[in-house]
Design a protein around this motif. Structure first.
Motif, PDB file in Angstrom:
ATOM      1  N   GLN A 155     -21.498  97.348  23.141  1.00  0.00           N
ATOM      2  CA  GLN A 155     -20.813  96.258  22.435  1.00  0.00           C
ATOM      3  C   GLN A 155     -20.205  95.256  23.411  1.00  0.00           C
ATOM      4  OE1 GLN A 155     -18.237  97.306  18.977  1.00  0.00           O
ATOM      5  NE2 GLN A 155     -18.887  99.414  19.359  1.00  0.00           N
ATOM      6  N   ILE A 156     -19.584  95.770  24.465  1.00  0.00           N
ATOM      7  CA  ILE A 156     -18.976  94.878  25.463  1.00  0.00           C
ATOM      8  C   ILE A 156     -20.046  94.019  26.109  1.00  0.00           C
ATOM      9  CG2 ILE A 156     -17.806  94.841  27.706  1.00  0.00           C
ATOM     10  CD1 ILE A 156     -16.262  97.343  26.760  1.00  0.00           C
ATOM     11  N   ALA A 157     -21.181  94.641  26.442  1.00  0.00           N
ATOM     12  CA  ALA A 157     -22.276  93.889  27.075  1.00  0.00           C
ATOM     13  C   ALA A 157     -22.807  92.808  26.142  1.00  0.00           C
ATOM     14  CB  ALA A 157     -23.389  94.844  27.481  1.00  0.00           C
ATOM     15  N   ASP A 158     -22.983  93.141  24.880  1.00  0.00           N
ATOM     16  CA  ASP A 158     -23.549  92.179  23.936  1.00  0.00           C
ATOM     17  C   ASP A 158     -22.613  91.004  23.681  1.00  0.00           C
ATOM     18  OD1 ASP A 158     -25.769  93.771  23.731  1.00  0.00           O
ATOM     19  OD2 ASP A 158     -25.175  94.715  21.834  1.00  0.00           O
ATOM     20  N   VAL A 159     -21.314  91.281  23.541  1.00  0.00           N
ATOM     21  CA  VAL A 159     -20.366  90.233  23.146  1.00  0.00           C
ATOM     22  C   VAL A 159     -19.836  89.448  24.340  1.00  0.00           C
ATOM     23  CG1 VAL A 159     -18.140  89.795  22.039  1.00  0.00           C
ATOM     24  CG2 VAL A 159     -19.700  91.499  21.076  1.00  0.00           C
ATOM     25  N   LEU A 160     -19.507  90.141  25.421  1.00  0.00           N
ATOM     26  CA  LEU A 160     -18.796  89.496  26.530  1.00  0.00           C
ATOM     27  C   LEU A 160     -19.675  89.123  27.714  1.00  0.00           C
ATOM     28  CD1 LEU A 160     -15.568  91.719  26.631  1.00  0.00           C
ATOM     29  CD2 LEU A 160     -15.884  89.508  25.521  1.00  0.00           C
ATOM     30  N   LEU A 161     -20.798  89.800  27.880  1.00  0.00           N
ATOM     31  CA  LEU A 161     -21.588  89.593  29.094  1.00  0.00           C
ATOM     32  C   LEU A 161     -22.915  88.882  28.853  1.00  0.00           C
ATOM     33  CD1 LEU A 161     -20.916  93.092  30.708  1.00  0.00           C
ATOM     34  CD2 LEU A 161     -19.731  90.937  31.136  1.00  0.00           C
ATOM     35  N   ALA A 162     -23.576  89.173  27.743  1.00  0.00           N
ATOM     36  CA  ALA A 162     -24.864  88.540  27.477  1.00  0.00           C
ATOM     37  C   ALA A 162     -24.773  87.015  27.463  1.00  0.00           C
ATOM     38  CB  ALA A 162     -25.443  89.064  26.165  1.00  0.00           C
ATOM     39  N   PRO A 163     -23.746  86.401  26.843  1.00  0.00           N
ATOM     40  CA  PRO A 163     -23.657  84.936  26.869  1.00  0.00           C
ATOM     41  C   PRO A 163     -23.510  84.382  28.280  1.00  0.00           C
ATOM     42  CG  PRO A 163     -22.232  85.842  25.160  1.00  0.00           C
ATOM     43  CD  PRO A 163     -22.684  86.991  26.000  1.00  0.00           C
ATOM     44  N   VAL A 164     -22.862  85.140  29.159  1.00  0.00           N
ATOM     45  CA  VAL A 164     -22.703  84.700  30.547  1.00  0.00           C
ATOM     46  C   VAL A 164     -24.035  84.791  31.275  1.00  0.00           C
ATOM     47  CG1 VAL A 164     -21.500  85.117  32.720  1.00  0.00           C
ATOM     48  CG2 VAL A 164     -20.311  85.469  30.542  1.00  0.00           C
ATOM     49  N   LEU A 165     -24.728  85.904  31.083  1.00  0.00           N
ATOM     50  CA  LEU A 165     -26.013  86.121  31.733  1.00  0.00           C
ATOM     51  C   LEU A 165     -27.006  85.028  31.368  1.00  0.00           C
ATOM     52  CD1 LEU A 165     -27.388  88.224  33.585  1.00  0.00           C
ATOM     53  CD2 LEU A 165     -28.213  89.365  31.537  1.00  0.00           C
ATOM     54  N   ASP A 166     -26.930  84.525  30.144  1.00  0.00           N
ATOM     55  CA  ASP A 166     -27.846  83.480  29.684  1.00  0.00           C
ATOM     56  C   ASP A 166     -27.592  82.143  30.364  1.00  0.00           C
ATOM     57  OD1 ASP A 166     -29.031  85.276  27.989  1.00  0.00           O
ATOM     58  OD2 ASP A 166     -27.894  84.649  26.217  1.00  0.00           O
ATOM     59  N   ARG A 167     -26.383  81.939  30.916  1.00  0.00           N
ATOM     60  CA  ARG A 167     -26.000  80.610  31.421  1.00  0.00           C
ATOM     61  C   ARG A 167     -25.800  80.548  32.931  1.00  0.00           C
ATOM     62  NH1 ARG A 167     -24.288  81.214  26.327  1.00  0.00           N
ATOM     63  NH2 ARG A 167     -24.193  79.387  24.932  1.00  0.00           N
ATOM     64  N   VAL A 168     -25.881  81.690  33.605  1.00  0.00           N
ATOM     65  CA  VAL A 168     -25.638  81.712  35.053  1.00  0.00           C
ATOM     66  C   VAL A 168     -26.931  82.114  35.754  1.00  0.00           C
ATOM     67  CG1 VAL A 168     -24.307  82.746  36.908  1.00  0.00           C
ATOM     68  CG2 VAL A 168     -23.222  82.293  34.710  1.00  0.00           C
ATOM     69  N   SER A 169     -27.320  81.326  36.738  1.00  0.00           N
ATOM     70  CA  SER A 169     -28.577  81.585  37.434  1.00  0.00           C
ATOM     71  C   SER A 169     -28.401  82.650  38.507  1.00  0.00           C
ATOM     72  CB  SER A 169     -29.093  80.298  38.069  1.00  0.00           C
ATOM     73  OG  SER A 169     -28.133  79.773  38.964  1.00  0.00           O
ATOM     74  N   ALA A 170     -29.509  83.320  38.860  1.00  0.00           N
ATOM     75  CA  ALA A 170     -29.484  84.358  39.893  1.00  0.00           C
ATOM     76  C   ALA A 170     -29.001  83.761  41.217  1.00  0.00           C
ATOM     77  CB  ALA A 170     -30.882  84.956  40.056  1.00  0.00           C
ATOM     78  N   GLY A 171     -28.194  84.541  41.934  1.00  0.00           N
ATOM     79  CA  GLY A 171     -27.674  84.094  43.219  1.00  0.00           C
ATOM     80  C   GLY A 171     -26.384  83.312  43.122  1.00  0.00           C
ATOM     81  N   ALA A 172     -25.909  83.062  41.904  1.00  0.00           N
ATOM     82  CA  ALA A 172     -24.675  82.287  41.731  1.00  0.00           C
ATOM     83  C   ALA A 172     -23.461  83.113  42.156  1.00  0.00           C
ATOM     84  CB  ALA A 172     -24.526  81.857  40.278  1.00  0.00           C
ATOM     85  N   ARG A 173     -22.388  82.399  42.435  1.00  0.00           N
ATOM     86  CA  ARG A 173     -21.097  83.044  42.689  1.00  0.00           C
ATOM     87  C   ARG A 173     -20.279  82.916  41.414  1.00  0.00           C
ATOM     88  NH1 ARG A 173     -17.398  81.171  47.749  1.00  0.00           N
ATOM     89  NH2 ARG A 173     -17.610  79.189  46.653  1.00  0.00           N
ATOM     90  N   LEU A 174     -19.891  84.052  40.833  1.00  0.00           N
ATOM     91  CA  LEU A 174     -19.252  84.078  39.519  1.00  0.00           C
ATOM     92  C   LEU A 174     -17.859  84.674  39.627  1.00  0.00           C
ATOM     93  CD1 LEU A 174     -19.513  83.693  36.419  1.00  0.00           C
ATOM     94  CD2 LEU A 174     -20.451  86.019  36.323  1.00  0.00           C
TER      95      LEU A 174
END
Length: 805
Positions: A545-564
């Motif tokens: 649930q945490i991954a689906d709600v809090l992390l998936a939207p971030v993963l969709d918008r941040v490119s590989a190699g980024a500093r987050l």
């Protein structure tokens, strides 16, 4: 109880306890000696008495003291006997120290010289009354921590001098200080403990005014107690106070009895009728009639969905709810204007505050102001304005620590500059707890923490006030518009807001990318941690649930190699978000946690000494119980040409802390201690045996100016922090960042010593060649994950990056 009553009570208790336990040798003689010891006026007198009387150095005497303490602490009058309980605990500690050969009269005198009671802020009038008036002046100016420090000293001095009216005035003023810092209503975790302080000050004021024969003061004290008990107390305690108030002034007591019944009304009609009666009959309260009439009218308007008039008669949270929350009136522009006005007022309190504890209390008290203003801004003006409102109330204590550190360093008050030998008495109590974890040793330690916190805060308040008179004011929170230009093109910041929104900030803008339910996070995080630490498998669905709600939207918008950079909310601080889900964020981006946007901006811009030849400093295994730590440090130091490592008995506190401040890469491999109820006394056990540990307290870091580009805390619980009500994070990673470290690596839970050694070996080899903290930690964690013996996340996922690598 007065002093004579205390002596009589303790003597009676000692003899009663002795006779009820026939096994006590010595009988009445031991009881009489112990009673005399307990009521001795100070530590020096107690130690001298023990040295003179062999009977007080016997097991029988110590046994009797322990039984008396148990009786007072668990008996039917525990609350009324709290002061006596403190006498007994202090005496018990002194007796044990003398019997162990660790304390004598000379030692007591040396300690008294080391820790003199700090003077209150200077005043033209140094009399007790003058200090009380100076404290009131600070209160009127909104300088709440200075007011508390000054008034507390005035109350103590007045009590000692027998000036009971001045004592009562000081205690009532302290009640007012805490009425500014404690929420009126109970809001779950937001309730805090401020109301208990209010009640304690009002009770002391009542006793002082009674002794002084001050009828007006006595009435004020009884009303003060009533205002607290109406919201927070037990009905029996409230009735007792109202009975005393009725004896003093029947009309006032009649009004408060009706208001108390109204507060507990279970239906809307009864509530409204009661508020209307209280509003219309407020003249029963005399000179306070207008204040309480307006208060009742405001609450009545709120419950009748009418416009509410805001004023001093309303608590901060009720003001926020009425003005910004449930049924606000007026246009959107008027709503925003009201919110900005309330945020500015709370910000002004922060600006005038010196100590971290008071910053946290202000954040808690005004939490709803920040939260509701952010919700309104999100709807009316968009994401960036909402984030700015949240930032205004996020981790203000850590932000203040950055500023206060410069003043401590300027005053040459660094921890290693101490002249007293270590360990201190506080650390001896800690050592006793570490070697004998009983309820008694824990209780003594918690009492000592409370006293030491008061002492440190008084010293901190007065010293910082003196320094601030010739220095700049503390910086305020930074708006998003000033942070965005500091980010690189590939950088991104994710804010998990208290308002249930997930925000993404880049150089190009700020947007809301998801929503979540903050109230549900605590249970999800607890279940998820259970799965990640191996304590249970039931948390798998929570992690999903945490991954689906809090992390998936971030993963969709941040490119590989980024500093987050992640700004967690509440319990999310306890979970390694980068290692959750089928596609963990940490596998593709460099993740670090930051306490606030303002601290991130400071990290990105703070000047620091950049040396071509980096200096590695490592300390570990101070008590000889972490053999893998020595190998871990040796392997890391071998990768740096300029390195210094000390372990075991080779370490002494002052040189250790001094070298910490000069390190480029600092590695601490030691035991970490975490106390949830006293997070300011979380500690790193640097050196010394368990019975006499020399520790770095969390609060010591306020006084250290560091230059480290990397701090690695390979210590159990070193990354465990408390998230206090009001979005205030208290943990070693934040304290090291505020002290000047650029990046911190610390575990979120206790990790096996051997697994830590293995992970650190992989990490340092990768870091020495790449200079990438995130890349090196990813390499190390992948190595442990690939090994069947350490593949479970409990071995490698705990280590989290904090700061701006």
């Amino acid at each position: 109880m007065n002093q004579q009553q205390i002596v009589a009570f303790l003597t009676r208790l000692a003899h009663q306890t002795s006779r009820q336990n026939g096994a006590l040798a010595g009988g009445d003689d031991v009881a009489h000696a112990v009673a005399a010891l307990v009521v001795a006026p100070d530590a020096e007198a107690k130690v001298a008495l023990i040295e003179r009387d062999p009977m007080l150095r016997t097991d029988q005497a110590e046994w009797l003291l322990a039984r008396m303490a148990d009786h007072v602490q668990t008996g039917p009058m525990t609350e009324q006997l709290s002061d006596i309980s403190e006498y007994l605990h202090n005496t018990h500690t002194i007796m044990q120290s003398v019997r162990a050969g660790k304390l004598d009269v000379a030692e007591v005198r040396r300690i008294k010289q080391q820790y003199p009671v700090p003077d209150s802020p200077s005043s033209e009038d140094d009399s007790v009354r003058g200090q009380e008036q100076k404290g009131r002046q600070f209160l009127e100016e909104g300088r709440l921590d200075l007011a508390e420090a000054t008034l507390s000293l005035a109350a103590e001095a007045a009590r000692a001098a027998g000036e009971r009216e001045v004592e009562g005035d000081a205690e009532i003023a302290l009640f007012r200080v805490w009425s500014e810092l404690a929420p009126e209503e109970g809001h779950g975790r937001l309730e805090g403990q401020g109301w208990r302080r209010m009640l304690a000050h009002a009770r002391r004021a009542e006793a002082a005014y009674r002794a002084a024969g001050d009828s007006i003061g006595l009435g004020n004290a009884l009303v003060a107690m009533t205002t607290v008990l109406v919201d927070h107390g037990e009905p029996v305690a409230l009735d007792s106070v109202l009975d005393r108030l009725e004896e003093h002034c029947e009309p006032v007591a009649r009004w408060w009895r009706r208001y108390a019944r109204t507060k507990t009304a279970r239906d809307h009609a009864t509530l409204v009728d009661g508020l209307r009666w209280c509003r219309d009959n407020a003249d029963l309260l005399g000179e306070n009639a207008d204040f309480y009439s307006q208060m009742c009218e405001s609450k009545l308007a709120f419950f009748e969905s009418r416009p509410v008039t805001v004023g001093r008669h309303m608590s901060p949270e009720f003001t926020a709810l009425a003005s910004l929350g449930l049924n606000p009136s007026g246009s959107d522009d008027e709503l925003i204007e009201r919110g900005e006005e309330l945020v500015r007022a709370a910000g002004e309190l922060h600006r005038r505050t010196l100590t971290q504890r008071v910053h946290r209390q202000i954040s808690m008290t005004h939490y709803f102001t920040y939260l509701l203003h952010a919700k309104n801004l999100q709807r009316i003006r968009g994401a960036e304005a909402a984030v700015d409102a949240l930032e205004a109330g996020t981790n203000r204590a850590l932000l203040a620590q950055v500023w206060a550190r410069e003043l401590w360093v300027g005053a040459a008050q660094q921890p290693w500059a101490r002249t007293e030998p270590r360990p201190t008495q506080l650390e001896r109590l800690l050592g006793r707890y570490l070697t004998d974890r009983t309820p008694g040793s824990h209780s003594l330690l918690m009492t000592a923490f409370g006293k030491e916190l008061t002492r440190r805060e008084r010293q901190e308040t007065t010293l910082l006030d003196q320094q601030r008179r010739t220095s700049h004011a503390a910086a305020g929170p930074l708006p998003v518009a000033q942070l965005r230009p500091l980010l690189q093109e590939e950088d991104a910041v994710v804010v998990y807001g208290a308002n249930g929104s997930v925000y993404l900030i880049t150089r190009n803008g700020c947007e809301r990318i998801a929503e979540f339910q903050p109230d549900k996070n605590t249970a999800l995080v607890k279940a998820g941690l259970s799965a990640m630490t191996g304590a249970g498998s039931e948390g798998t669905s929570a992690l999903r649930q945490i991954a689906d709600v809090l992390l998936a939207p971030v993963l969709d918008r941040v490119s590989a190699g980024a500093r987050l950079y992640l700004v967690p909310h509440d319990s999310l601080w306890h979970l390694p978000l980068g290692h959750i889900g089928d596609e963990p964020l940490a596998d593709s981006v460099a993740i670090s946690y930051v306490p606030s946007l303002t601290l991130l901006a400071w990290q990105l811009t703070a000047p620091r000494l950049e040396r071509t030849l980096k200096r590695f400093v490592g300390f570990g295994d101070g008590d000889g119980t972490l053999p893998h730590a020595r190998q871990e440090l040796a392997a890391a130091a071998a990768l740096w040409s300029d390195s210094m490592v000390r372990t075991g008995k080779d370490m002494q506190f002052n040189p250790v802390v001094a070298n910490m401040a000069d390190a480029d890469i600092l590695h601490l491999a030691c035991h970490g201690l975490y106390f949830p109820t006293h997070p300011d006394f979380s500690a790193l056990h640097l050196c010394g045996p368990p019975q006499e540990p020399e520790v770095l307290w969390y609060s010591d870091l306020t006084r250290i100016k560091m230059n480290a580009e990397l701090v690695v805390l390979a210590s159990c619980h070193a990354g465990t922090g408390s998230v206090l009500p009001g979005s205030e994070y208290v943990g070693f990673p934040g304290a090291f960042l505020s002290a000047g470290a650029r990046t911190v690596i610390a575990p979120l839970w206790a990790v096996d010593d051997h697994s830590t050694e293995s992970l650190m070996g992989h990490f340092y080899r990768a870091y020495a060649s790449t200079k990438s903290v995130a890349g090196a930690l990813r390499t190390a964690q992948h190595a442990l994950r690939a090994d069947p013996e350490t593949s479970h996340p409990r071995h490698w996922a705990a280590f989290q990056i904090f700061g701006a690598p």
